[in-house]
Design an enzyme around this catalytic site. Structure first.
Site, mmCIF file in Angstrom:
data_model
loop_
_atom_site.group_PDB
_atom_site.id
_atom_site.type_symbol
_atom_site.label_atom_id
_atom_site.label_comp_id
_atom_site.label_asym_id
_atom_site.label_seq_id
_atom_site.Cartn_x
_atom_site.Cartn_y
_atom_site.Cartn_z
ATOM 1 N N ARG A 151 -2.565 -44.045 -19.520
ATOM 2 C CA ARG A 151 -3.904 -43.688 -20.032
ATOM 3 C C ARG A 151 -5.012 -44.392 -19.250
ATOM 4 N NH1 ARG A 151 -2.794 -43.448 -26.511
ATOM 5 N NH2 ARG A 151 -2.159 -41.282 -26.484
ATOM 6 N N LYS A 174 9.251 -32.117 -37.553
ATOM 7 C CA LYS A 174 8.872 -31.456 -38.803
ATOM 8 C C LYS A 174 8.139 -30.147 -38.618
ATOM 9 C CE LYS A 174 8.090 -35.253 -41.947
ATOM 10 N NZ LYS A 174 6.920 -35.953 -42.517
ATOM 11 N N GLY A 214 2.492 -36.928 -26.014
ATOM 12 C CA GLY A 214 3.498 -37.477 -26.918
ATOM 13 C C GLY A 214 4.901 -37.360 -26.382
ATOM 14 N N GLY A 238 -2.352 -35.482 -30.424
ATOM 15 C CA GLY A 238 -3.035 -34.859 -31.563
ATOM 16 C C GLY A 238 -4.168 -33.944 -31.135
HETATM 17 P P1 AMP Z 1 7.223 -34.789 -33.118
HETATM 18 O O1 AMP Z 1 6.487 -36.114 -33.088
HETATM 19 O O2 AMP Z 1 6.978 -33.992 -34.344
HETATM 20 O O3 AMP Z 1 7.055 -34.019 -31.834
HETATM 21 O O4 AMP Z 1 8.736 -35.167 -33.251
HETATM 22 C C1 AMP Z 1 9.400 -35.884 -32.260
HETATM 23 C C2 AMP Z 1 10.607 -36.510 -32.892
HETATM 24 O O5 AMP Z 1 11.428 -35.486 -33.418
HETATM 25 C C3 AMP Z 1 11.436 -37.270 -31.889
HETATM 26 O O6 AMP Z 1 11.401 -38.624 -32.203
HETATM 27 C C4 AMP Z 1 12.846 -36.687 -32.091
HETATM 28 O O7 AMP Z 1 13.833 -37.681 -32.173
HETATM 29 C C5 AMP Z 1 12.742 -35.980 -33.429
HETATM 30 N N1 AMP Z 1 13.709 -34.881 -33.541
HETATM 31 C C6 AMP Z 1 13.917 -33.890 -32.671
HETATM 32 N N2 AMP Z 1 14.931 -33.100 -33.066
HETATM 33 C C7 AMP Z 1 15.368 -33.593 -34.239
HETATM 34 C C8 AMP Z 1 16.393 -33.224 -35.147
HETATM 35 N N3 AMP Z 1 17.184 -32.162 -34.892
HETATM 36 N N4 AMP Z 1 16.565 -33.965 -36.252
HETATM 37 C C9 AMP Z 1 15.781 -35.028 -36.484
HETATM 38 N N5 AMP Z 1 14.791 -35.447 -35.667
HETATM 39 C C10 AMP Z 1 14.579 -34.736 -34.550
#
Ligand code: AMP
Length: 397
Positions: free
Chosen positions: A36, A199, A355, A378
């Protein structure tokens, strides 16, 4: 709106809002990732090279109630000085009289770093009085903090109103907006969005907005399992947001109406626990036995997704395909990173959301084989959700 190239910085003090919210080593306080800071260097160097002095303003972490040593920007001064190849000065409070005195005595070519603006709660409250105090420190305002552009904070948004004829975007901010805008409005077809991560709830808005823009939406990561359950599949103990099932069904319906192809992972790498030493096997994503959870996309899914990507002319990627931080579940994300890089080498425009997707591209060594890696997690997400970014609007209006 003026641009940074229109402004004569000679003898002027430029307040630059940067996003220096970098990770520190807990023990040594060394900067673990200076990306950054590096990203803001072109703007800072441009002002310095054109006869100006620079006042750098940033947030750092999430201090709760006033100053906290661990969130002091003093921690990163050595890193800033090293990257700029000059010794920077420091104001231990961002709005006090001493900071104004320091700013007044800055000479062309010199840099003053202000203490964390979030040591004042007025920053996140978007206080206009606080913004006015910050504005006293310079002659013009440059916003180069794309990562904070979705926040209507005093130093990202309100401050711009005090520089009606001298507010502009930095080079980083300009590049971020141009690249995101290109994908959203002007990308070559077919346009494929790859959306992953843990999620559904975090990504619902972006998927909904993409339903009227994309040709293909690849859904991977933990969020895929709520969709698979919505379609009647057995997902064992995979991560699932049951309350989101109706939304997933509505998305699938709307995609059909709009002629958007949604691609879910046909098969998964499943494990008996969330651990790098778990028992691991493969199965169809809609036939995951109880006691097992899907932690990565499987080989068949990788092949299908690779084929879609190889035919795409524009790609947006936000979110990993699995728990890529753990070796046994990193292969799916790696194969998508490989496919995005290979499409890019064949002329496709690829934008990688900040991210975890950016971290994955770096981890697998493809940073030079994609078109653009955003610095804003974000902020980029909100842009693709179709929202206006207050930090950008404040400069444009
Ligand atoms: P996000 O910040 O929403 O992009 O989520 C990223 C996180 O999702 C990472 O830390 C991954 O380890 C987690 N992730 C990806 N696939 C899965 C899964 N199948 N089950 C649980 N966590 C997951």
């Amino acid at each position: 709106m003026i641009t940074i190239n229109d402004y004569d910085f000679k003898g002027k003090k430029a307040i630059i809002r940067v996003d220096f919210n970098v990770p520190l080593d807990k023990l040594t306080s060394n900067v673990l990732d200076d990306k950054r800071i590096r990203a803001a260097l072109p703007t800072i160097k441009y002002v310095l090279g054109n006869g100006g002095a620079v006042i750098l303003m940033s947030h750092f972490g999430r201090p709760k109630n006033g100053p906290e040593q661990q969130y002091s920007l003093k921690n990163i001064l050595p890193c800033i000085s090293e990257l700029l190849e000059l010794t920077v000065q420091f104001a231990s409070d961002c709005i006090c009289d001493e900071a104004i005195r320091q700013s007044k005595s800055l000479q062309p070519g010199e840099v003053l770093v202000l203490e964390n603006v979030r040591f004042y709660k007025e920053e996140t409250e978007g206080s206009i009085e606080f913004a006015q105090k910050l504005s006293r420190l310079g002659d013009c305002f440059i916003n180069d903090a794309f990562g904070a552009a979705h926040r209507a904070h005093a130093s990202t948004t309100q401050i711009a109103s005090f520089f009606p004829a001298a507010k502009m975007m930095g080079f980083l901010m300009k590049a971020e907006i141009e690249n995101a805008h290109k994908v959203l409005t002007n990308g070559k077809k077919p346009f494929t969005a790859i959306i992953g991560g843990a999620k559904v709830s975090d990504k619902i808005l972006i998927v909904e907005n993409l339903l009227s823009i994309a040709d293909h939406i690849i859904i991977g990561g933990g969020m895929a399992y709520t969709f698979i359950k919505a379609l009647g599949g057995n997902i064992g103990n995979s991560i699932c947001e049951v309350e989101r099932i109706p939304t997933c069904l509505a998305i699938i319906e709307k995609a059909k109406l709009n002629g958007v192809e949604i691609h879910l992972p046909l098969d998964s790498v499943i494990a008996d626990e969330f651990s790098p030493t778990a028992k691991v096997t493969n199965c169809l994503s809609n036939q995951i036995p109880d006691g097992w959870m899907g932690l990565d996309i499987g080989e068949k899914s990788c092949l299908e997704f690779q084929q879609v990507l190889s035919k795409s002319m524009t790609i947006l990627w936000n979110g990993p395909m699995g728990v890529f931080e753990l070796e046994p579940f990193s292969e799916g994300t790696k194969s998508i990173a490989t496919a995005v890089a290979s499409a890019t080498n064949n002329g496709t425009f690829s934008l990688i959301g900040g991210g975890d997707s950016a971290a994955a591209i770096l981890k697998f060594g493809f940073e030079d084989e994609v078109s653009y890696i955003s610095t804003g997690g974000g902020a980029l997400l909100e842009y693709f959700e179709g929202k206006e970014l207050p930090g950008v609007i404040a400069i444009q209006n």
